[in-house]
Structure formats: structure tokens, C-alpha cells
Design a protein around this motif. Structure first.
Motif, PDB file in Angstrom:
ATOM      1  N   LEU A 187       0.803  -1.708   0.281  1.00  0.00           N
ATOM      2  CA  LEU A 187       0.079  -0.056   0.118  1.00  0.00           C
ATOM      3  C   LEU A 187       0.537   1.093  -0.085  1.00  0.00           C
ATOM      4  O   LEU A 187       0.500   2.525  -0.705  1.00  0.00           O
ATOM      5  CB  LEU A 187      -0.999   0.531   0.987  1.00  0.00           C
ATOM      6  CG  LEU A 187      -2.244   0.919   1.197  1.00  0.00           C
ATOM      7  CD1 LEU A 187      -2.842   1.081  -0.069  1.00  0.00           C
ATOM      8  CD2 LEU A 187      -2.740   1.675   2.489  1.00  0.00           C
ATOM      9  N   PHE A 188       1.976   0.916   0.732  1.00  0.00           N
ATOM     10  CA  PHE A 188       2.980   2.681   1.004  1.00  0.00           C
ATOM     11  C   PHE A 188       3.417   2.636  -0.952  1.00  0.00           C
ATOM     12  O   PHE A 188       3.361   3.854  -1.205  1.00  0.00           O
ATOM     13  CB  PHE A 188       4.315   1.927   1.796  1.00  0.00           C
ATOM     14  CG  PHE A 188       5.208   3.148   1.759  1.00  0.00           C
ATOM     15  CD1 PHE A 188       4.481   3.831   2.429  1.00  0.00           C
ATOM     16  CD2 PHE A 188       5.345   3.517   0.968  1.00  0.00           C
ATOM     17  CE1 PHE A 188       5.832   5.805   2.557  1.00  0.00           C
ATOM     18  CE2 PHE A 188       6.969   4.340   1.091  1.00  0.00           C
ATOM     19  CZ  PHE A 188       6.629   5.389   1.973  1.00  0.00           C
ATOM     20  N   SER A 189       4.168   1.289  -0.990  1.00  0.00           N
ATOM     21  CA  SER A 189       4.221   1.636  -2.297  1.00  0.00           C
ATOM     22  C   SER A 189       3.267   2.067  -3.804  1.00  0.00           C
ATOM     23  O   SER A 189       3.501   3.485  -4.435  1.00  0.00           O
ATOM     24  CB  SER A 189       4.656   0.258  -3.125  1.00  0.00           C
ATOM     25  OG  SER A 189       6.143   0.284  -2.338  1.00  0.00           O
ATOM     26  N   LEU A 190       2.090   1.949  -3.328  1.00  0.00           N
ATOM     27  CA  LEU A 190       0.814   2.108  -4.495  1.00  0.00           C
ATOM     28  C   LEU A 190       0.393   4.275  -4.473  1.00  0.00           C
ATOM     29  O   LEU A 190       0.670   4.291  -4.798  1.00  0.00           O
ATOM     30  CB  LEU A 190      -0.739   0.923  -4.368  1.00  0.00           C
ATOM     31  CG  LEU A 190      -1.762   1.831  -5.101  1.00  0.00           C
ATOM     32  CD1 LEU A 190      -1.250   1.584  -6.150  1.00  0.00           C
ATOM     33  CD2 LEU A 190      -2.135   0.570  -4.179  1.00  0.00           C
ATOM     34  N   SER A 191       0.583   4.155  -2.860  1.00  0.00           N
ATOM     35  CA  SER A 191       0.382   5.057  -2.320  1.00  0.00           C
ATOM     36  C   SER A 191       1.267   6.182  -2.541  1.00  0.00           C
ATOM     37  O   SER A 191       1.389   7.398  -3.791  1.00  0.00           O
ATOM     38  CB  SER A 191       0.255   5.595  -0.870  1.00  0.00           C
ATOM     39  OG  SER A 191      -0.948   4.497  -0.573  1.00  0.00           O
ATOM     40  N   TYR A 192       3.146   6.236  -2.911  1.00  0.00           N
ATOM     41  CA  TYR A 192       4.196   6.917  -3.773  1.00  0.00           C
ATOM     42  C   TYR A 192       3.301   6.829  -4.674  1.00  0.00           C
ATOM     43  O   TYR A 192       3.618   8.415  -5.216  1.00  0.00           O
ATOM     44  CB  TYR A 192       5.165   6.468  -2.930  1.00  0.00           C
ATOM     45  CG  TYR A 192       5.787   7.171  -3.467  1.00  0.00           C
ATOM     46  CD1 TYR A 192       6.452   8.347  -2.332  1.00  0.00           C
ATOM     47  CD2 TYR A 192       7.112   6.649  -4.415  1.00  0.00           C
ATOM     48  CE1 TYR A 192       7.432   8.979  -2.827  1.00  0.00           C
ATOM     49  CE2 TYR A 192       8.129   7.672  -4.696  1.00  0.00           C
ATOM     50  CZ  TYR A 192       8.173   9.102  -3.944  1.00  0.00           C
ATOM     51  OH  TYR A 192       9.579  10.148  -3.991  1.00  0.00           O
ATOM     52  N   GLU A 193       3.724   5.926  -5.631  1.00  0.00           N
ATOM     53  CA  GLU A 193       3.277   6.214  -6.728  1.00  0.00           C
ATOM     54  C   GLU A 193       2.478   6.896  -7.254  1.00  0.00           C
ATOM     55  O   GLU A 193       2.153   7.728  -8.572  1.00  0.00           O
ATOM     56  CB  GLU A 193       3.416   4.772  -7.716  1.00  0.00           C
ATOM     57  CG  GLU A 193       2.660   4.179  -9.081  1.00  0.00           C
ATOM     58  CD  GLU A 193       2.539   3.182  -9.026  1.00  0.00           C
ATOM     59  OE1 GLU A 193       1.344   2.963  -9.825  1.00  0.00           O
ATOM     60  OE2 GLU A 193       2.407   2.412  -8.823  1.00  0.00           O
ATOM     61  N   LYS A 194       1.322   6.827  -6.437  1.00  0.00           N
ATOM     62  CA  LYS A 194      -0.508   7.522  -7.242  1.00  0.00           C
ATOM     63  C   LYS A 194      -0.074   8.992  -6.480  1.00  0.00           C
ATOM     64  O   LYS A 194      -1.160   9.923  -6.465  1.00  0.00           O
ATOM     65  CB  LYS A 194      -1.806   6.710  -6.168  1.00  0.00           C
ATOM     66  CG  LYS A 194      -1.709   5.416  -7.492  1.00  0.00           C
ATOM     67  CD  LYS A 194      -1.631   5.852  -8.765  1.00  0.00           C
ATOM     68  CE  LYS A 194      -1.917   4.544  -9.559  1.00  0.00           C
ATOM     69  NZ  LYS A 194      -2.104   4.176 -10.054  1.00  0.00           N
ATOM     70  N   SER A 195       0.667   9.570  -6.275  1.00  0.00           N
ATOM     71  CA  SER A 195       0.970  11.047  -5.158  1.00  0.00           C
ATOM     72  C   SER A 195       0.421  11.348  -4.106  1.00  0.00           C
ATOM     73  O   SER A 195      -0.170  11.577  -4.014  1.00  0.00           O
ATOM     74  CB  SER A 195       1.041  11.792  -6.349  1.00  0.00           C
ATOM     75  OG  SER A 195       1.719  11.730  -6.713  1.00  0.00           O
ATOM     76  N   ILE A 196      -0.054  10.108  -3.317  1.00  0.00           N
ATOM     77  CA  ILE A 196      -0.889   9.605  -1.601  1.00  0.00           C
ATOM     78  C   ILE A 196      -0.165  10.711  -1.116  1.00  0.00           C
ATOM     79  O   ILE A 196       1.436  10.280  -1.105  1.00  0.00           O
ATOM     80  CB  ILE A 196      -1.249   9.303  -1.660  1.00  0.00           C
ATOM     81  CG1 ILE A 196      -2.546   8.378  -2.727  1.00  0.00           C
ATOM     82  CG2 ILE A 196      -2.280   8.786  -0.783  1.00  0.00           C
ATOM     83  CD1 ILE A 196      -3.533   8.973  -2.880  1.00  0.00           C
ATOM     84  N   ASP A 197      -0.786  11.064  -0.469  1.00  0.00           N
ATOM     85  CA  ASP A 197      -0.182  11.976   0.921  1.00  0.00           C
ATOM     86  C   ASP A 197      -0.331  11.530   2.466  1.00  0.00           C
ATOM     87  O   ASP A 197       0.996  11.498   2.869  1.00  0.00           O
ATOM     88  CB  ASP A 197      -0.927  13.939   1.191  1.00  0.00           C
ATOM     89  CG  ASP A 197      -1.493  14.546   0.024  1.00  0.00           C
ATOM     90  OD1 ASP A 197      -0.282  14.479  -0.530  1.00  0.00           O
ATOM     91  OD2 ASP A 197      -2.177  15.191   0.135  1.00  0.00           O
ATOM     92  N   PHE A 198      -1.014  10.312   2.354  1.00  0.00           N
ATOM     93  CA  PHE A 198      -1.060  10.129   3.990  1.00  0.00           C
ATOM     94  C   PHE A 198      -2.014   8.946   3.049  1.00  0.00           C
ATOM     95  O   PHE A 198      -2.715   8.764   2.490  1.00  0.00           O
ATOM     96  CB  PHE A 198      -1.235  11.107   4.742  1.00  0.00           C
ATOM     97  CG  PHE A 198      -0.674  12.327   5.012  1.00  0.00           C
ATOM     98  CD1 PHE A 198       0.825  11.808   6.036  1.00  0.00           C
ATOM     99  CD2 PHE A 198      -1.534  13.522   4.980  1.00  0.00           C
ATOM    100  CE1 PHE A 198       0.607  13.204   6.045  1.00  0.00           C
ATOM    101  CE2 PHE A 198      -0.978  13.921   4.817  1.00  0.00           C
ATOM    102  CZ  PHE A 198       0.167  14.023   5.666  1.00  0.00           C
ATOM    103  N   ASN A 199      -1.400   7.958   4.102  1.00  0.00           N
ATOM    104  CA  ASN A 199      -1.827   6.457   4.970  1.00  0.00           C
ATOM    105  C   ASN A 199      -3.091   6.891   6.510  1.00  0.00           C
ATOM    106  O   ASN A 199      -2.578   7.600   6.613  1.00  0.00           O
ATOM    107  CB  ASN A 199      -1.731   5.172   4.362  1.00  0.00           C
ATOM    108  CG  ASN A 199      -1.349   4.658   3.117  1.00  0.00           C
ATOM    109  OD1 ASN A 199      -0.302   3.886   3.256  1.00  0.00           O
ATOM    110  ND2 ASN A 199      -2.055   5.112   2.472  1.00  0.00           N
TER     111      ASN A 199
END
Length: 175
Positions: A97-109
Motif C-alpha cells: 500500500l505504501f508503494s502504491l500510495s507513493y506511485e499515485k502521489s498520495i499524501d497519507f495513509n
């Protein structure tokens, strides 16, 4: 193998496997769907020998912390089948999930937790805040709730909050 699928792309077979696993993991929160309160943006799951052995639902949303809007992936219904627990699968799901979040320019989980140990180990930090969210249960809207909550956890991906978190608006249902 880990896989992320948007909810609209799930087959009936995958939905059923997730529903069964989720209901085993959360016996006090049974559902006839692959989700509990609201359909997620997608699901991240782990398969071993063509069997789903763990998953987490991913909520894609803009939330407001204090006065600033942020793009987040909310973590919901993280579970691992009992026979596969204590093998690092939950941590691996959170890493994916961290990798996917980083790839999609997500700010936080962000997530709501009753046990903090797993999430602290995976760089989530607990906080308390005055919160607002939409109350949803069994596909009914019960209005906006507003109360102080102390079981929220956050993990920074692409942004850092430099101020105390006082107010949290989920801008939708709590996950």
C-alpha cells in the motif's frame, strides 16, 4: 502474489472470497458484501496457491486535517486468514500500500485501529482529534457525526504535517 484491483474490476468469485475471509476475521461485523459499510476504491490482497489469504480495502479520498485538504488512501478491513497469521503478510500488505500510495502521489495513509502494535511497526502514528464523518450503516445515511476520537493512525507518504492535528474531517464515511 500481491494484487490491487479496483472494486469495479472484482469478479464475483473474488468478491465472495474476500467476503468470506472478512467475515471470518471480523465475526462481530458480518456483511453479505465484500465490504462492511461502503464499497472501497479498491482492494489489495495476497494469494497463496490461488487462495486469498489476506486483504485490505483501500479508500481513496480527500480529507481535511485542520484547514488543509489532503489526498489519502484509507486502510479498512485489513485481515489475514488465521492459518497464515504471524508470517508478515499484514506488514507486506501495508508495504504494498505504501508503494502504491507513493506511485499515485498520495499524501497519507490513515486508518482507525483498535490495536496499534502492527501499525506502529509499519510507521503509522496514533493521534486524537475532533472529527466529523458521515454515519453510514447497511446502505443508509444517518447524518453527520461529530466527536472527539482517539484511535486514528496516520502514515506520511508524500507530505508531512508540521502542526498538531486538532480537527479531522473525513469528508465522507469513517473507514
Amino acid at each position: 502474489m500481491y494484487m490491487f484491483l479496483h472494486s469495479a474490476d472484482l469478479t464475483e468469485e473474488v468478491e465472495n472470497a474476500i467476503m468470506c475471509g472478512r467475515n471470518r476475521a471480523f465475526p462481530n461485523h458480518q456483511s453479505e458484501y465484500f465490504y462492511f459499510k461502503q464499497m472501497p476504491y479498491g482492494v489489495l490482497f495476497k494469494e497463496i496457491n490461488n487462495k486469498i489469504v489476506g486483504q485490505c480495502s483501500v479508500i481513496y479520498r480527500c480529507i481535511r486535517i485542520n484547514e488543509t485538504p489532503y489526498r489519502i488512501f484509507g486502510v479498512c478491513d485489513l485481515w489475514v486468514d488465521e492459518e497464515f497469521q504471524n508470517n508478515g503478510i499484514a506488514s507486506e500488505l501495508l508495504d504494498e500500500l505504501f508503494s502504491l500510495s507513493y506511485e499515485k502521489s498520495i499524501d497519507f495513509n490513515i486508518l482507525i485501529a483498535d490495536r496499534f502494535d502492527l501499525y506502529k511497526k509499519n510507521n503509522f502514528h496514533p493521534f486524537s482529534a475532533n472529527a466529523q464523518w458521515l454515519r453510514i450503516n447497511n446502505h443508509y445515511n444517518y447524518g453527520v457525526a461529530s466527536e472527539y476520537i482517539n484511535d486514528v493512525m496516520i502514515r506520511s507518504i508524500n507530505k508531512i504535517i508540521k502542526e498538531d492535528i486538532i480537527n479531522l474531517d473525513f469528508l465522507g464515511e469513517m473507514f
